[in-house]
Write a protein that holds these residues in place. Structure first.
Motif, PDB file in Angstrom:
ATOM      1  N   ILE A  11      44.250  60.130  22.858  1.00 26.44           N
ATOM      2  CA  ILE A  11      44.819  61.286  22.155  1.00 26.44           C
ATOM      3  C   ILE A  11      46.163  61.674  22.758  1.00 26.44           C
ATOM      4  CG2 ILE A  11      44.478  63.752  21.697  1.00 26.44           C
ATOM      5  CD1 ILE A  11      41.473  63.108  21.493  1.00 26.44           C
ATOM      6  N   CYS A  12      46.255  61.649  24.084  1.00 24.62           N
ATOM      7  CA  CYS A  12      47.527  61.994  24.742  1.00 24.62           C
ATOM      8  C   CYS A  12      48.623  60.984  24.427  1.00 24.62           C
ATOM      9  CB  CYS A  12      47.323  62.108  26.242  1.00 24.62           C
ATOM     10  SG  CYS A  12      46.441  63.586  26.714  1.00 24.62           S
ATOM     11  N   ILE A  14      48.850  59.081  21.690  1.00 25.96           N
ATOM     12  CA  ILE A  14      49.249  59.291  20.292  1.00 25.96           C
ATOM     13  C   ILE A  14      50.133  60.531  20.177  1.00 25.96           C
ATOM     14  CG2 ILE A  14      48.392  59.893  17.992  1.00 25.96           C
ATOM     15  CD1 ILE A  14      45.934  58.142  18.632  1.00 25.96           C
ATOM     16  N   GLY A  15      49.773  61.614  20.869  1.00 30.59           N
ATOM     17  CA  GLY A  15      50.584  62.831  20.845  1.00 30.59           C
ATOM     18  C   GLY A  15      51.956  62.633  21.451  1.00 30.59           C
ATOM     19  N   SER A  18      54.085  60.384  18.999  1.00 21.50           N
ATOM     20  CA  SER A  18      54.507  61.126  17.807  1.00 21.50           C
ATOM     21  C   SER A  18      55.502  62.227  18.170  1.00 21.50           C
ATOM     22  CB  SER A  18      53.303  61.711  17.074  1.00 21.50           C
ATOM     23  OG  SER A  18      52.662  62.671  17.864  1.00 21.50           O
ATOM     24  N   ILE A  69      51.288  66.228  13.950  1.00 16.36           N
ATOM     25  CA  ILE A  69      50.422  65.290  14.669  1.00 16.36           C
ATOM     26  C   ILE A  69      50.515  65.516  16.175  1.00 16.36           C
ATOM     27  CG2 ILE A  69      50.115  62.847  15.252  1.00 16.36           C
ATOM     28  CD1 ILE A  69      50.906  62.212  12.352  1.00 16.36           C
ATOM     29  N   CYS A  70      51.708  65.750  16.678  1.00 14.88           N
ATOM     30  CA  CYS A  70      51.904  65.972  18.107  1.00 14.88           C
ATOM     31  C   CYS A  70      51.170  67.224  18.575  1.00 14.88           C
ATOM     32  CB  CYS A  70      53.392  66.072  18.411  1.00 14.88           C
ATOM     33  SG  CYS A  70      53.771  66.365  20.141  1.00 14.88           S
ATOM     34  N   CYS A  73      47.386  66.747  18.427  1.00 12.64           N
ATOM     35  CA  CYS A  73      46.886  65.905  19.516  1.00 12.64           C
ATOM     36  C   CYS A  73      46.786  66.684  20.822  1.00 12.64           C
ATOM     37  CB  CYS A  73      47.788  64.688  19.704  1.00 12.64           C
ATOM     38  SG  CYS A  73      47.524  63.419  18.467  1.00 12.64           S
ATOM     39  N   ALA A  77      43.217  67.219  22.564  1.00 10.08           N
ATOM     40  CA  ALA A  77      42.985  66.741  23.932  1.00 10.08           C
ATOM     41  C   ALA A  77      42.360  67.843  24.781  1.00 10.08           C
ATOM     42  CB  ALA A  77      44.296  66.263  24.545  1.00 10.08           C
TER      43      ALA A  77
END
Length: 102
Positions: A11-12, A14-15, A18, A69-70, A73, A77
């Protein structure tokens, strides 16, 4: 516990990716803003208003989606940490007056 670490790390990542692409997109898109104040352009808030980007609506929507999205995420998290780790859960949900003092 390995699955929690894997979820949190994924998750981190991806964040972070993005958020990085959203920042790059904001910096590129800010030169096309028409009549937007400088602070709104650099912070990305001007992306919420269609009137500042009359010819770049599609890129504006993609950048907004990357920002969402950021932020999602980051919140997800923290939620994974709070739900999956009992110490974090106790720390968050413990009443303020019940903390022990040394």
């Amino acid at each position: 516990m390995e699955i929690v670490v894997f979820l949190f790390t994924t998750i981190c990542i991806i964040g972070f990716i993005s958020g990085l692409t959203a920042a790059i997109s904001i910096s590129v898109l800010s030169k096309y803003a028409v009549g937007a104040p400088r602070l709104l352009k650099l912070s990305g808030v001007s992306l919420l208003f269609k009137k500042y980007y009359p010819n770049h609506n599609k890129q504006r929507k993609v950048t907004l989606a990357l920002e969402v999205i950021c932020v999602a995420c980051i919140l997800l998290a923290f939620l994974v940490l709070i739900i999956c780790i009992p110490e974090m859960r106790d720390l968050v949900f413990k009443p303020i007056g019940s903390h022990s003092t040394l």
